[in-house]
Design a protein around this motif. Structure first.
Motif, PDB file in Angstrom:
ATOM      1  N   LEU A   1      35.116  45.200   9.179  1.00 34.32           N
ATOM      2  CA  LEU A   1      34.492  46.440   9.114  1.00 34.32           C
ATOM      3  C   LEU A   1      36.314  46.083   7.749  1.00 34.32           C
ATOM      4  CD1 LEU A   1      34.331  49.288  11.707  1.00 34.32           C
ATOM      5  CD2 LEU A   1      33.097  49.007   9.495  1.00 34.32           C
ATOM      6  N   VAL A   2      35.725  46.993   6.276  1.00 33.88           N
ATOM      7  CA  VAL A   2      36.056  47.318   5.444  1.00 33.88           C
ATOM      8  C   VAL A   2      37.275  48.538   5.733  1.00 33.88           C
ATOM      9  CG1 VAL A   2      36.166  48.329   2.616  1.00 33.88           C
ATOM     10  CG2 VAL A   2      35.149  46.287   3.802  1.00 33.88           C
ATOM     11  N   VAL A   3      38.104  48.436   4.938  1.00 33.61           N
ATOM     12  CA  VAL A   3      39.167  49.242   4.947  1.00 33.61           C
ATOM     13  C   VAL A   3      40.077  49.811   3.647  1.00 33.61           C
ATOM     14  CG1 VAL A   3      41.395  50.168   6.699  1.00 33.61           C
ATOM     15  CG2 VAL A   3      40.131  49.227   7.717  1.00 33.61           C
ATOM     16  N   PRO A   4      39.498  51.407   3.413  1.00 34.48           N
ATOM     17  CA  PRO A   4      40.176  52.007   1.967  1.00 34.48           C
ATOM     18  C   PRO A   4      42.094  52.285   2.222  1.00 34.48           C
ATOM     19  CG  PRO A   4      38.938  53.217   2.817  1.00 34.48           C
ATOM     20  CD  PRO A   4      38.511  51.777   3.826  1.00 34.48           C
ATOM     21  N   LEU A   5      42.589  51.958   0.769  1.00 30.90           N
ATOM     22  CA  LEU A   5      43.912  52.216   1.853  1.00 30.90           C
ATOM     23  C   LEU A   5      44.782  53.038   0.298  1.00 30.90           C
ATOM     24  CD1 LEU A   5      45.409  47.959   1.818  1.00 30.90           C
ATOM     25  CD2 LEU A   5      44.664  49.676   3.473  1.00 30.90           C
ATOM     26  N   VAL A   6      45.697  53.376   0.869  1.00 28.21           N
ATOM     27  CA  VAL A   6      46.138  54.220  -0.503  1.00 28.21           C
ATOM     28  C   VAL A   6      46.810  53.559  -1.527  1.00 28.21           C
ATOM     29  CG1 VAL A   6      48.278  55.107  -0.322  1.00 28.21           C
ATOM     30  CG2 VAL A   6      47.187  55.574   1.707  1.00 28.21           C
ATOM     31  N   GLY A   7      46.285  53.755  -2.839  1.00 30.58           N
ATOM     32  CA  GLY A   7      46.565  53.039  -3.400  1.00 30.58           C
ATOM     33  C   GLY A   7      45.105  52.142  -4.065  1.00 30.58           C
ATOM     34  N   GLY A   8      44.405  52.705  -3.331  1.00 29.07           N
ATOM     35  CA  GLY A   8      43.385  52.161  -4.434  1.00 29.07           C
ATOM     36  C   GLY A   8      42.115  50.485  -3.968  1.00 29.07           C
ATOM     37  N   GLU A   9      43.097  50.108  -3.217  1.00 30.23           N
ATOM     38  CA  GLU A   9      42.795  48.330  -2.519  1.00 30.23           C
ATOM     39  C   GLU A   9      41.652  49.249  -1.277  1.00 30.23           C
ATOM     40  OE1 GLU A   9      45.394  45.724  -1.851  1.00 30.23           O
ATOM     41  OE2 GLU A   9      46.579  46.396  -4.211  1.00 30.23           O
ATOM     42  N   ARG A  10      41.326  47.720  -1.268  1.00 27.41           N
ATOM     43  CA  ARG A  10      40.521  48.116   0.176  1.00 27.41           C
ATOM     44  C   ARG A  10      40.496  45.574   1.090  1.00 27.41           C
ATOM     45  NH1 ARG A  10      33.948  48.719  -0.421  1.00 27.41           N
ATOM     46  NH2 ARG A  10      34.809  46.800  -0.881  1.00 27.41           N
ATOM     47  N   VAL A  11      40.480  46.104   2.054  1.00 29.93           N
ATOM     48  CA  VAL A  11      40.680  45.547   3.233  1.00 29.93           C
ATOM     49  C   VAL A  11      39.961  45.045   3.437  1.00 29.93           C
ATOM     50  CG1 VAL A  11      44.244  44.866   2.886  1.00 29.93           C
ATOM     51  CG2 VAL A  11      42.974  46.282   5.190  1.00 29.93           C
ATOM     52  N   THR A  12      40.078  43.869   4.605  1.00 32.56           N
ATOM     53  CA  THR A  12      38.791  43.204   5.413  1.00 32.56           C
ATOM     54  C   THR A  12      39.268  43.140   6.550  1.00 32.56           C
ATOM     55  OG1 THR A  12      37.382  42.268   3.641  1.00 32.56           O
ATOM     56  CG2 THR A  12      37.447  41.801   5.894  1.00 32.56           C
ATOM     57  N   GLY A  13      38.773  43.654   7.137  1.00 39.23           N
ATOM     58  CA  GLY A  13      39.356  44.424   8.919  1.00 39.23           C
ATOM     59  C   GLY A  13      40.401  45.485   8.980  1.00 39.23           C
ATOM     60  N   PRO A  14      40.504  46.015  10.400  1.00 43.72           N
ATOM     61  CA  PRO A  14      41.502  46.977  10.192  1.00 43.72           C
ATOM     62  C   PRO A  14      42.781  46.175  10.835  1.00 43.72           C
ATOM     63  CG  PRO A  14      39.381  47.778  11.764  1.00 43.72           C
ATOM     64  CD  PRO A  14      39.538  46.144  11.126  1.00 43.72           C
ATOM     65  N   ARG A  15      42.837  45.303  11.686  1.00 44.53           N
ATOM     66  CA  ARG A  15      44.292  44.105  12.003  1.00 44.53           C
ATOM     67  C   ARG A  15      44.901  43.786  10.949  1.00 44.53           C
ATOM     68  NH1 ARG A  15      45.396  42.314  16.546  1.00 44.53           N
ATOM     69  NH2 ARG A  15      42.789  43.150  17.098  1.00 44.53           N
ATOM     70  N   GLY A  16      46.811  44.617  10.934  1.00 46.64           N
ATOM     71  CA  GLY A  16      47.775  44.805  10.541  1.00 46.64           C
ATOM     72  C   GLY A  16      48.025  46.098   9.390  1.00 46.64           C
ATOM     73  N   VAL A  17      47.201  47.235   9.715  1.00 41.94           N
ATOM     74  CA  VAL A  17      46.529  48.403   8.292  1.00 41.94           C
ATOM     75  C   VAL A  17      47.648  48.892   9.294  1.00 41.94           C
ATOM     76  CG1 VAL A  17      45.474  49.762   7.506  1.00 41.94           C
ATOM     77  CG2 VAL A  17      44.706  47.013   6.926  1.00 41.94           C
ATOM     78  N   MET A  18      48.052  50.144   8.604  1.00 42.22           N
ATOM     79  CA  MET A  18      48.945  51.120   9.163  1.00 42.22           C
ATOM     80  C   MET A  18      47.868  52.547   9.564  1.00 42.22           C
ATOM     81  SD  MET A  18      50.739  49.447  11.435  1.00 42.22           S
ATOM     82  CE  MET A  18      52.252  51.454  11.119  1.00 42.22           C
ATOM     83  N   VAL A  19      47.691  53.071   9.810  1.00 40.27           N
ATOM     84  CA  VAL A  19      46.619  54.404   9.503  1.00 40.27           C
ATOM     85  C   VAL A  19      47.764  55.493   9.990  1.00 40.27           C
ATOM     86  CG1 VAL A  19      44.694  56.305  10.573  1.00 40.27           C
ATOM     87  CG2 VAL A  19      44.586  53.389  11.204  1.00 40.27           C
ATOM     88  N   ALA A  20      48.254  56.609   8.848  1.00 46.97           N
ATOM     89  CA  ALA A  20      49.070  57.482   8.590  1.00 46.97           C
ATOM     90  C   ALA A  20      48.436  58.954   9.582  1.00 46.97           C
ATOM     91  CB  ALA A  20      49.242  57.731   7.312  1.00 46.97           C
ATOM     92  N   GLU A  21      49.525  59.655  10.236  1.00 53.29           N
ATOM     93  CA  GLU A  21      49.712  60.376  10.915  1.00 53.29           C
ATOM     94  C   GLU A  21      48.786  61.751   9.307  1.00 53.29           C
ATOM     95  OE1 GLU A  21      53.485  61.210  12.512  1.00 53.29           O
ATOM     96  OE2 GLU A  21      53.000  60.213  13.966  1.00 53.29           O
TER      97      GLU A  21
END
Length: 613
Positions: free
Chosen positions: A126-146
């Motif tokens: 699944l695609v995950v949009p990041l802070v800063g405007g980039e997107r990555v494939t896959g949630p693993r390794g992504v931090m979800v902010a409080e």
């Protein structure tokens, strides 16, 4: 609903079969299905896409042909409508350029449709949009902010943070990390980036990202000591590790030596990031602390740390090591000001709490902290070293050797620094040196008490000079000119030698430690006069004994070779003292002398004359 009119099941006859087939062909070619994105539009089945109801709302805006909720009847598949598998649904939106909030709706839909378990493996890409405007494939390794964490783009730290508008619990289930500021700070890549920040292409960006996290997490360099490696601009227009910088106007900036090697933080850095954030990463305002759990050696870059570890038992470890650092950088004339800072919380605990030292055999021992140990040998009390001073309430025997510590610090602090409260706190070698200082006035009682204590202390070298008694006065003499009496009848037989006062049972031990001669070994002290045996003593009209220099001297008594010799003219004193020494009752010598006087009719009559008749 129109879908209920679609023929299904087995035909009831030949005519029915022909009719059903004709209807299916017509339905396949006719645009009659409603589109979820436009209620007025109609779709042919071959152009329609069936998705779970929970995904209709987000998918209909980005995926053509999505049917509305409730249009998922299996019969549509026989007419040519597509029913996408989970992996196909994930792939279908992989290139969608939608706002982060849209992705949160997608995650919510998938979470409702696919229960926890292996089926969710299909969502790994699944695609995950990041802070800063980039997107990555896959949630693993992504931090979800409080929520409300307010974290910005942390890509400069090697951290990918999901856009807060996209945050959803499903991301955690699929391998995303918890995005609290503290959690992010503790990521290995953040530490690696900080430790390499002096060589970073953009150290300012690294500093901004780290300082934002530090402030949000509310931590400081005590908890994460590697934060002191963060590159910060100095006032000499270079970048320095935070732990080597001083906060302008702070206590340490006022107290450190000019050649300390510290620099001040650039004024623009203080304006940009604030004093609080800079303090949190180790920029020195007040004295800073180094902490380490289960420390095993001098690995903390502290002044003379090896010396402190050498004072511990071999192979020891310290359960919770804590020490004030950079004390050696403070001017000698400012050490008392530093101490005034250390005795206040929270640094007071670092100074006063003993180090819990773990022996190799598992035993625990409480010893002075590194900080107290370091300060104990420095002039921190109005220019005086703590070991040179005593408490106002100390053992009186110390009063003649040590000055009272200056006011301003409580006894707990003074004791931790090594100010003396009793003889057990003192160093034997130091006591000996002070006794040999002719400028100090010492009473005979204090000297005797000090010598009794010294007789049991090992580990110091014999001194060159000692304090002793000569002709009723205390003097300082060369050790080779002094003597220690180990039998009281030898006192008048030592000539002009200075006598070191000490209890008889401590005489041999003190003589060995001071390197001073012991009286009984100087000569034989032979009795040369003749006497007559009376009961338990030999009475001499004039008791004459050879002294240490071989000269004849008249004395009151002499106990030698098991025989008590007494001078007739000093009969009561000789018998009383001699019997007490012979019988091992020297402490009772005065009583024994009185007993002898009562038995002596001449002495008794002289005393009786004073009675009130």
């Amino acid at each position: 609903s129109l879908i209920t009119l679609v023929p299904r099941g087995l035909p009831s006859g030949e005519v029915d079969a022909v009719l059903q087939e004709a209807v299916r062909v017509e339905l396949q070619e006719t645009a009659w299905l409603p589109a979820a994105s436009d209620t007025t539009a109609r779709l042919r089945p071959s152009d329609a896409v069936v998705v779970p109801d929970a995904l209709v709302a987000p998918f209909c805006a980005e995926l053509p042909g999505v049917l509305p909720s409730g249009w998922s009847d299996p019969v549509l598949g026989s007419l040519g409508a597509r029913r996408l598998a989970v992996a196909d649904l994930v792939a279908a939106v992989a290139t969608v350029d939608a706002p982060p909030s849209w992705w949160r709706e997608v995650y919510a839909g998938f979470a409702e449709v696919i229960p926890p378990g292996p089926q969710r493996d299909a969502l790994a890409d699944l695609v995950v949009p990041l802070v800063g405007g980039e997107r990555v494939t896959g949630p693993r390794g992504v931090m979800v902010a409080e929520p409300d964490a307010g974290l910005g783009d942390l890509s400069v730290l090697g951290v990918r943070v999901a856009h807060p508008d996209a945050a959803h619990p499903l991301l955690h289930a699929l391998g995303a990390g918890h995005g609290g500021a503290q959690d992010i700070l503790e990521l290995p890549q953040v530490r690696e980036t900080v430790e390499a920040s002096m060589d970073a292409d953009d150290p300012a960006a690294v500093a901004s990202a780290v300082l934002a996290l530090v402030v949000a997490a509310g931590v400081d360099s005590d908890a994460l000591p590697w934060l002191t490696e963060l590159a910060i601009p100095s006032d000499v227009e270079d970048w320095r590790p935070a732990g080597e910088l001083l906060l302008p106007g702070g206590a340490m900036a006022r107290l450190v030596a000019t050649d300390s090697g510290f620099s001040a933080v650039a004024d623009e850095a203080v304006e940009r990031w604030g004093a609080e954030a800079l303090r949190a990463v180790g920029v020195l305002d007040r004295p800073a602390v180094v902490r380490d759990a289960d420390a095993t050696g001098p690995d903390h870059d502290l002044d003379d740390e090896e010396g402190w570890w050498d004072s511990l038992p071999g192979g020891a470890a310290v359960a919770e090591f804590a020490a004030v650092r950079d004390l050696e950088q403070v001017r000698d004339d400012a050490l008392d000001e530093v101490l005034a800072l250390l005795v206040e919380p929270p640094l007071r605990d670092v100074l006063l709490s003993p180090a819990v030292v773990l022996h190799p055999d598992g035993r625990a021992e409480r010893l002075p902290s590194y900080t107290a140990w370091w300060l104990s040998s420095r002039p921190v009390l109005a220019g005086r070293v703590p070991s040179e001073l005593r408490l106002a309430s100390s053992d009186p025997v110390l009063a003649e050797l040590y000055d009272i510590a200056p006011a301003g610090f409580d006894d707990e602090v003074l004791l931790a620094l090594g100010v003396h409260a009793s003889l057990t706190d003192a160093d034997a070698h130091d006591v000996i040196e002070r006794l040999a200082d002719e400028g100090r006035a010492v009473t005979r009682d204090s000297l005797r008490a000090l010598n009794n204590w010294l007789s049991d202390i090992d580990g110091w070298s014999p001194p060159r000079r000692v304090r002793a008694a000569r002709a009723g006065a205390l003097v300082v003499v060369d050790a080779e000119d002094a003597v220690i009496i180990d039998a009281p009848d030898l006192a008048p037989l030592l000539g002009e030698r200075a006598i070191v006062p000490v209890a008889a049972d401590a005489a041999a031990g003190l003589a060995d430690r001071l390197g001073v001669a012991i009286a009984s070994r100087l000569a034989s002290f032979s009795v040369v006069s003749e006497g007559l045996v009376e009961v338990d003593a030999t009475i001499h009209q004039r008791l004459v004994v050879l002294d240490a220099d071989g000269h004849e001297r008249q004395v009151a008594w002499r106990f030698v070779d098991g025989v008590l010799h007494v001078d007739a003219a000093q009969r009561a004193v000789g018998l009383g003292r001699g019997r007490a020494w012979r019988d091992g009752e020297w402490a009772l010598r005065h009583r024994r002398t009185e007993e002898a006087m009562r038995a002596d009719p001449v002495a008794a009559s002289a005393e009786d004359d004073l009675d009130d008749l």
